[in-house]
Design a protein around this motif. Structure first.
Motif, mmCIF file in Angstrom:
data_model
loop_
_atom_site.group_PDB
_atom_site.id
_atom_site.type_symbol
_atom_site.label_atom_id
_atom_site.label_comp_id
_atom_site.label_asym_id
_atom_site.label_seq_id
_atom_site.Cartn_x
_atom_site.Cartn_y
_atom_site.Cartn_z
ATOM 1 N N ASN A 69 -69.670 28.260 -69.957
ATOM 2 C CA ASN A 69 -69.267 28.068 -71.134
ATOM 3 C C ASN A 69 -70.021 28.869 -71.363
ATOM 4 O O ASN A 69 -70.229 28.761 -72.698
ATOM 5 N N PRO A 70 -70.295 29.933 -70.954
ATOM 6 C CA PRO A 70 -71.378 30.799 -71.556
ATOM 7 C C PRO A 70 -71.242 32.010 -72.949
ATOM 8 O O PRO A 70 -70.273 32.093 -72.935
ATOM 9 N N GLU A 71 -72.153 32.163 -73.783
ATOM 10 C CA GLU A 71 -72.337 33.127 -74.835
ATOM 11 C C GLU A 71 -73.323 34.017 -74.837
ATOM 12 O O GLU A 71 -74.080 33.740 -74.914
ATOM 13 N N LEU A 72 -72.978 34.580 -75.309
ATOM 14 C CA LEU A 72 -74.069 36.215 -75.645
ATOM 15 C C LEU A 72 -74.812 35.668 -77.482
ATOM 16 O O LEU A 72 -74.175 34.621 -77.538
ATOM 17 N N GLU A 131 -71.969 29.711 -80.820
ATOM 18 C CA GLU A 131 -71.381 29.229 -81.046
ATOM 19 C C GLU A 131 -70.801 27.072 -80.976
ATOM 20 O O GLU A 131 -71.165 26.748 -81.076
ATOM 21 N N GLU A 132 -70.541 27.121 -79.348
ATOM 22 C CA GLU A 132 -69.365 25.997 -78.859
ATOM 23 C C GLU A 132 -70.885 25.371 -77.957
ATOM 24 O O GLU A 132 -70.608 24.565 -78.142
ATOM 25 N N THR A 133 -71.815 26.296 -77.561
ATOM 26 C CA THR A 133 -73.176 26.211 -77.032
ATOM 27 C C THR A 133 -73.870 25.003 -78.484
ATOM 28 O O THR A 133 -74.493 23.955 -77.562
ATOM 29 N N SER A 134 -74.310 25.675 -79.468
ATOM 30 C CA SER A 134 -75.446 25.243 -80.258
ATOM 31 C C SER A 134 -73.851 23.546 -80.927
ATOM 32 O O SER A 134 -75.140 22.794 -81.038
ATOM 33 N N ARG A 170 -100.456 14.215 -84.091
ATOM 34 C CA ARG A 170 -100.438 16.045 -84.076
ATOM 35 C C ARG A 170 -98.940 15.706 -83.973
ATOM 36 O O ARG A 170 -98.041 15.632 -83.664
ATOM 37 N N THR A 171 -98.710 17.693 -84.201
ATOM 38 C CA THR A 171 -97.291 17.607 -83.623
ATOM 39 C C THR A 171 -97.109 19.114 -83.251
ATOM 40 O O THR A 171 -97.248 19.805 -82.958
ATOM 41 N N ILE A 172 -96.105 18.371 -81.810
ATOM 42 C CA ILE A 172 -95.751 19.409 -80.881
ATOM 43 C C ILE A 172 -94.237 19.935 -80.480
ATOM 44 O O ILE A 172 -93.636 18.923 -81.196
ATOM 45 N N ALA A 173 -94.070 21.546 -80.005
ATOM 46 C CA ALA A 173 -93.257 21.688 -80.453
ATOM 47 C C ALA A 173 -92.483 21.681 -78.549
ATOM 48 O O ALA A 173 -93.466 22.736 -77.993
ATOM 49 N N LEU A 174 -91.587 21.802 -78.396
ATOM 50 C CA LEU A 174 -91.158 21.984 -77.177
ATOM 51 C C LEU A 174 -89.439 23.179 -77.500
ATOM 52 O O LEU A 174 -88.579 22.872 -77.709
ATOM 53 N N ARG A 175 -89.533 24.632 -76.387
ATOM 54 C CA ARG A 175 -88.532 25.120 -76.488
ATOM 55 C C ARG A 175 -87.731 25.442 -75.222
ATOM 56 O O ARG A 175 -87.805 25.802 -74.020
ATOM 57 N N ALA A 176 -85.927 25.266 -75.685
ATOM 58 C CA ALA A 176 -85.256 26.291 -74.779
ATOM 59 C C ALA A 176 -84.453 27.623 -75.191
ATOM 60 O O ALA A 176 -84.477 27.168 -76.135
ATOM 61 N N ASP A 177 -83.741 28.619 -74.634
ATOM 62 C CA ASP A 177 -83.226 29.733 -75.045
ATOM 63 C C ASP A 177 -81.650 28.954 -74.405
ATOM 64 O O ASP A 177 -81.788 28.607 -73.465
ATOM 65 N N MET A 178 -80.389 29.599 -75.478
ATOM 66 C CA MET A 178 -79.338 28.904 -74.898
ATOM 67 C C MET A 178 -78.467 30.298 -74.466
ATOM 68 O O MET A 178 -77.370 29.722 -74.045
ATOM 69 N N ASP A 179 -79.213 31.403 -74.800
ATOM 70 C CA ASP A 179 -78.083 32.678 -74.543
ATOM 71 C C ASP A 179 -77.593 32.964 -73.417
ATOM 72 O O ASP A 179 -78.791 32.711 -72.310
#
Ligand code: NI
Length: 385
Positions: free
Chosen positions: A15-18, A23-26, A60-69
């Motif tokens: 179900n990929p989205e551009l 919308e559905e992915t998030s 501390r505050t750390i961030a982990l990132r993933a892209d979804m498109d």
């Protein structure tokens, strides 16, 4: 955990989205995170998700990132989970990134009592489409108070089991430009009566090569490419206007900043010399990806400890671009690769290819890297961070 992560990845792959339409992915990401029970969730933009895991003790505050498109590509793979969304495909592995970060979130929620400080999970929209989702998430405040950030890209160039790490410049800035050469059209048999935009455009293209070869520092990595040139309609008419567009890539921000000015000087000089005029539009794209020394050291050491000395490969920078660089502009960060190539299984197609896929054995590797590096970054104050 492994099966669950693979399940998420396959669902997303089907179900990929551009970019900007996730919308559905998030929604799936939000609902899955909600089910873990223990995260503070929000929607920084309509199609991104921020999850905060606040530990028992301050730190501390750390961030982990993933892209979804996904990308506008028609998939040519024949899986049971091939894209159902015709003309759209997860051809860069972002389905895997999202699934891995969900897996890491689930594990870290379960270990909450051991967390000092805060882990932020950035599920980013629109990496593939400038201006990019990272900048929008930053504007919404997701990086406020973040001490370090890491991101993973699955790689079809690196064998499964390998972790690709590198220091300093990793990916290029990618700007775009458009040029219009305006002359005086007319009959091709009377060149003395016209200002020949085609001949002048050819000079401009040739002279733009000097921007790199004679103006940029030989030690900087800069590329200027004119990639489209258009003008004219037939054999006996010299056109009024010729238009061109292209891209500028650079690994160093200072080098990138100089290019636009030099280009304009060249275009102006050449067109003026021949009695023509010009318009020049230069659009800044993503910044170069530049890995912080201290955070990268933590990533490298984590990879060696968890997967063994042989697992780590120090990989050279590439001229591709990534808006992870926007997060790195806000906090020291490191972007690294997790190998997803497997020649025996025929998994060798490059990113953005209609037959691109990943070896799913890479997914648990990425989850482990996120989790272990997160603990290291929370607990250790890396040098220079
Ligand atoms: Ni990508």
């Amino acid at each position: 955990m492994r099966d669950e992560v693979i399940g998420w990845r396959r669902h997303l792959h089907r179900n990929p989205e551009l970019s900007f339409q996730e919308e559905e992915t998030s929604r799936l990401v939000y609902e899955t995170l909600e089910s873990f029970d223990g995260l503070v969730l929000s929607r920084p933009t309509p199609t991104s998700v921020l999850a905060r895991l606040v530990g028992e003790e301050p730190g501390r505050t750390i961030a982990l990132r993933a892209d979804m498109d996904a990308l506008p590509i028609t998939e040519k793979n024949d899986f049971e989970f091939t894209s159902c969304n015709s003309g759209v495909m997860h051809a860069c592995g972002h389905d895997g990134h999202t699934a891995m970060l969900l897996g890491a979130a689930k594990i870290l929620v379960g270990m909450r009592e051991r967390i000092r400080g805060e882990v932020r999970f950035l599920f980013q929209h629109a990496e593939e489409q400038p201006p990019g989702g990272a900048g929008q998430m930053i504007e919404a405040g997701v990086m406020e108070g973040v001490d370090a950030v890491i991101g993973i890209h699955l790689s079809s160039y690196l064998s499964v089991g390998k972790i690709g790490v590198g220091y300093g410049p990793r990916g290029a800035a990618a700007d775009t430009f458009e040029i219009w050469i305006n002359g005086k059209g007319g009959h091709a048999a009377r060149p003395n009566k016209v200002v020949d935009t085609v001949a002048i455009a050819a000079q401009v293209v040739t002279n733009l090569q000097h921007v790199v070869s004679r103006n940029a520092d030989p030690l900087d990595n800069v590329v200027v490419s004119v990639t489209r040139i258009a003008g004219g309609t037939t054999h006996n008419v010299i056109p009024e206007t010729v238009e061109m567009e292209g891209t500028v890539r650079a690994l160093q921000e200072e080098a990138q900043e100089k290019v636009a000015g030099t280009m304009e000087r060249v275009i102006e000089g050449v067109t003026e010399a021949h009695g023509a005029s010009y318009s020049f539009e230069y659009q800044r794209g993503y910044r170069p990806v530049i890995n912080d020394e201290g955070v990268t050291q933590v990533v490298e050491e984590t990879a060696r400890e968890v997967f063994g000395e042989d697992a780590v490969e120090l990989t050279p920078p590439a001229m591709g671009s990534e808006d992870f660089s926007a997060f790195q502009h806000e906090a020291p960060g490191s972007f690294f690769s997790v190998g997803a190539r497997n020649e025996e299984k025929g998994i060798t197609y490059p990113h953005h290819h209609p037959r691109f896929t990943i070896d799913e054995d890479a997914l648990p590797v990425g989850v482990k890297m996120f989790v272990c590096a997160a603990f290291e970054l929370l607990d250790v104050e890396p040098g220079g961070v």
